[in-house]
Design a protein around this motif. Sequence first.
Motif, short mmCIF file in Angstrom:
data_model
loop_
_atom_site.label_atom_id
_atom_site.label_comp_id
_atom_site.label_asym_id
_atom_site.label_seq_id
_atom_site.Cartn_x
_atom_site.Cartn_y
_atom_site.Cartn_z
N GLU A 1 0.82 -1.21 0.00
CA GLU A 1 0.00 0.00 0.00
C GLU A 1 0.85 1.26 0.00
OE1 GLU A 1 -2.44 -0.38 3.42
OE2 GLU A 1 -3.70 -1.98 2.56
N ALA A 2 2.15 1.14 0.25
CA ALA A 2 3.06 2.28 0.27
C ALA A 2 4.46 1.78 -0.04
CB ALA A 2 3.02 2.99 1.62
N GLN A 3 5.35 2.72 -0.32
CA GLN A 3 6.74 2.38 -0.66
C GLN A 3 7.69 3.08 0.34
OE1 GLN A 3 7.75 0.31 -3.06
NE2 GLN A 3 5.82 -0.04 -4.13
N PRO A 4 7.62 2.74 1.62
CA PRO A 4 8.45 3.45 2.59
C PRO A 4 9.91 3.02 2.55
CG PRO A 4 7.25 1.71 3.68
CD PRO A 4 6.76 1.73 2.26
N LEU A 5 10.79 3.96 2.87
CA LEU A 5 12.20 3.67 3.10
C LEU A 5 12.39 3.57 4.60
CD1 LEU A 5 14.23 6.04 0.72
CD2 LEU A 5 14.12 3.55 0.62
#
Length: 323
Positions: A207-211
């Motif tokens: 649902e997201a592309q977090p680092l």
Amino acid sequence: MTLAADRSRVRRAALSIGLYVGIASAVLTVVGVAVLITTVSLRARQESVEHRLGPPHGAEVAWVVERDEVIGLVALLGAVGIVLLGVVAWLAAHRAVAPLAEALRLQRNFVADASHELRTPLTVLTGRLQVLERRLDRGEPVEEVVGRLRTDVASMADVIDDLLLGAEAAEAPDGAATPLADAVRAAVSSLEVLAQQTGVRVETRVEAQPLVAVPRVAVTRCVVALVDNALQHSPAGGVVEVGVGVAGRTATLRVRDTGPGIQGISPDRVFERFAHTEGDRERRSFGLGLALVRDIARRHHGDVTVESTSPEGTTMLLRLPRL
């Protein structure tokens, strides 16, 4: 720990024990002398002593103490001192062996962690080799399988390096930045063989592309442990759901299985080492794997919890700081 660090730690421990014994002995000696002087002073009595030689000068007052009382008091104080020095020696010995006990605990934990962490990659390698053998027997291309074998071996080397860093209680390296979704996909892909063997389907939802501010190998270890745990507790034909998201300054990873839920143990205790659920006959169960996930998460300022559990399944929630 390096050899120099170990030697420095031993020297500090020896100095600490020496100071402890010296100060305790000095305090006991001073207290004993003070008690002896005070008691003798209180027990002394005045007597008049007349001079029988020389010119008469009348009588003088002298302080007199009974010899038997002094001998008894000295004997009593000596016995008490011996007992107290024995207590001091026992406490000093206890403090002296504390670093050794801690070192043995860390050694046992490292051996247990290493054997547990390497078991899954070795199982994956065994599955890959079986696939390779079947393809060779059928004369099919093997380049893809060989490439995955190389990747799996490299991952094992990374896991060993991270285990050593964890054993040294090293902090996360500065500047670590890992795309959580990519690490999750790679970890799930490496467990395809195990999923096929157990008859469980793994579904990934991003649902997201977090680092995340965590080294890739540490993230991979967490994902592998959580997904492997879910595979172990899901029945054949079940589904393991892996979801990536964000919540404020935190990246989230949810792993849900379709097992019977946590039974016979508090959900808060499943992250303790060697914790087992009621009637658990699996080869790994809750315990080491989840304990290692918690250790890794907290070492990198994150955490892992049981978000929910019921007869329909259990959801583990991993939270990691994101950039």
